[in-house]
Design a protein around this motif. Sequence first.
Motif, mmCIF file in Angstrom:
data_model
loop_
_atom_site.group_PDB
_atom_site.id
_atom_site.type_symbol
_atom_site.label_atom_id
_atom_site.label_comp_id
_atom_site.label_asym_id
_atom_site.label_seq_id
_atom_site.Cartn_x
_atom_site.Cartn_y
_atom_site.Cartn_z
ATOM 1 N N UNK A 296 0.829 -1.201 0.000
ATOM 2 C CA UNK A 296 0.000 0.000 0.000
ATOM 3 C C UNK A 296 0.866 1.254 0.000
ATOM 4 N N UNK A 299 2.683 1.445 -3.473
ATOM 5 C CA UNK A 299 1.824 1.653 -4.645
ATOM 6 C C UNK A 299 1.253 3.067 -4.734
ATOM 7 N N UNK A 300 0.950 3.653 -3.569
ATOM 8 C CA UNK A 300 0.375 4.997 -3.592
ATOM 9 C C UNK A 300 1.297 6.023 -4.254
ATOM 10 N N UNK A 301 2.541 6.170 -3.759
ATOM 11 C CA UNK A 301 3.435 7.117 -4.445
ATOM 12 C C UNK A 301 3.774 6.675 -5.868
ATOM 13 N N UNK A 302 3.822 5.336 -6.070
ATOM 14 C CA UNK A 302 4.144 4.826 -7.400
ATOM 15 C C UNK A 302 3.114 5.306 -8.421
ATOM 16 N N UNK A 303 1.865 5.313 -7.994
ATOM 17 C CA UNK A 303 0.775 5.772 -8.849
ATOM 18 C C UNK A 303 0.982 7.251 -9.233
ATOM 19 N N UNK A 304 1.321 8.043 -8.201
ATOM 20 C CA UNK A 304 1.510 9.474 -8.447
ATOM 21 C C UNK A 304 2.689 9.700 -9.389
#
Lengths: 521, 145
Positions: A296, A299-304
């Motif tokens: 989690x 993935x969150x910063x990866x998305x950004x």
Amino acid sequence: MSSHPPVKILMVDDQPGKLLSYEAILAPLGEQLLKATSGREALEYLLKTDVAVVLMDVSMPEIDGYQLADMIREHPRFQKTAIIFISAVHLTDVDRLKGYERGAVDYISVPVIPELLRAKVSVFAELHRKTLQLEKLNRELEQRVVDRTEELRQSESQFRSLANSIPQLAWMADPDASIFWYNQRWYDYTGTTLDQIRGRAWRSLVHPDHVIEVMAGIERCWGMDEPWEDTFPLRGKDGSYRWFLSRALPIRDANGSVVRWFGTNTDITERKQAEEALVKAERMAAMGRLAGIIAHEINNPLEAISNAFYLLREHSSLNQDARRYAQLAQEELARLAHITKQTLGFYRESKQVVAVPLSELLDNVLELQSRRLKLNGIGVEKHYQTQGLIQGFPLELKQVFLNLIGNAVQAMPDGGRLRIRLQECSQAGSGKQGIRVAISDTGMGIRAEYAKRIFEPFFSTKEAKGTGLGLWISKGIIQKYEGTIRFRSVRLGGGNVTCFSVFIPAFTAVQSPEITAALMA
Amino acid sequence: MAELMTVNAATILCVDDEANQLVLRKRLLENAGYRVLTADSFRSALVTFEANAIDLAVVDYWMRGGNGVQLASELKRHQEDLPIVILSAYSELPGETIGIADAWITKGGASQTLLAKIRELLARAVVRSPQNVRCARRSKPFLDI
């Protein structure tokens, strides 16, 4: 005297008058008086009855006193019978000696002094009575010894049958901790004889990593006469070790000193394995939760970042070079996302049955194994004749094929061929429509003697590497789908071919997975 | 980008409590030609939804003050045909999302994945109701939340 049972006193004299006077003298003693007027008559009495004292005249016709004494003494029964000679002639020292030589006990000379005669007879009568009592006591004691011996024999035999019927290994040791007896299970498990493991020689069966500690512990407890308890592996006759909980208790006598030790060894291998499996499952569950949190957070910063690079790359102000860099960064990001998904991809199982295409699921498992397939030099042949759609829970199905394919890969450390066949078919017997997945390898094969055991829990041929749960769990899962899992291992040419065949009906009323997601990992 | 701002540009409601993510996602969708409204909480999402005609919602699964699934079911309760995409940073979504969201996407993947999914869902919605009747469907009153 009357309280004692009377004994028999035999009076021998050829003159009835004398017998009468002896009778008168001895009557107050309360004993039973027998009269014989000849040596022959006296012998008849002696043979018929138990006589305490023989009172006899030395001079008698036919058989005189000495001859009678000789005859009496010849008989072993009468060697200790008291004889009192009454001599009317003057007793010389020679006569006395003669009497003693024949084993005579006492003399009385005439004229008989009644008190003296009574006193002497009374002493011998009492002696005889005491002897009789002693003999009776002796016989009773002997009987008690016989009885106790029998009781002991029975209780010993009961103990042995008890000790042989308990599921534990059992043994007994001397106060100095030297073992002198083992139950049958000991011999059955270890394949040894008493001579091989007598005393402290059993230490050779303790796992080498534990032996020093075990022996130190046992010497400490036995030195202080305290109960002993320890857990360590013991070698069986097949050379493999199993874990035993071992205990010994001191058996004390009435004074409290230790007379022997009684010990047992309880096989706790399966309990230990179950505990370890549980610990492992808990660890996996914790890892799963941790992996979820990490995934989690990554993935969150990866998305950004992905979106930012996408926008950057599309941005009109960017020249060709800068656009190329943005693209490279995007490619590397894609790699990062893929790795995150693969390594931290702990699923949460859905609660509803979904359509599962087994072909995709198998490809997914092969991808997970791709590194090892390449490392071991294993060629993969896929023969998918169908998409293999069934209704079920993807995660547990994946667990099954991960186990089967994983085993196949491990069976081919030096390369080989892995063939996966997927086809629609109907189940032999029930005629149910379903999907068959056959996974074959050209590895080391499965030995015939293991064939019956490979689906048992905790059975593993992988030594320390395997939990021994993989196939057991797989079989449980497939049975839940009312499917079957079978295998064949045959020698073919120079090698082996092992094939696991799984049949899953296309439609079954399958229940939600009971096995936790953690165990699946 | 002006040429992408077509007359029939769909309106997308984007909900996420992380400001950076929200800004970037808004630009991504705007660049793809959509009209984008944003909300950074469960509550502001409902307020924006009530005040605007929305064609599709992109909702983050994990937010402070209520998760994306709860928001999705709330939105569906008022507009059952509203296509909803749930984004999750977890590797996979829990079972309860099945049947509520029209699509769910794991974060960290390529930006194109989201764009493709939105295109697909909007195309399906247009086939289903060519005469954009979304406002008429909004019959049920909002609950006071």
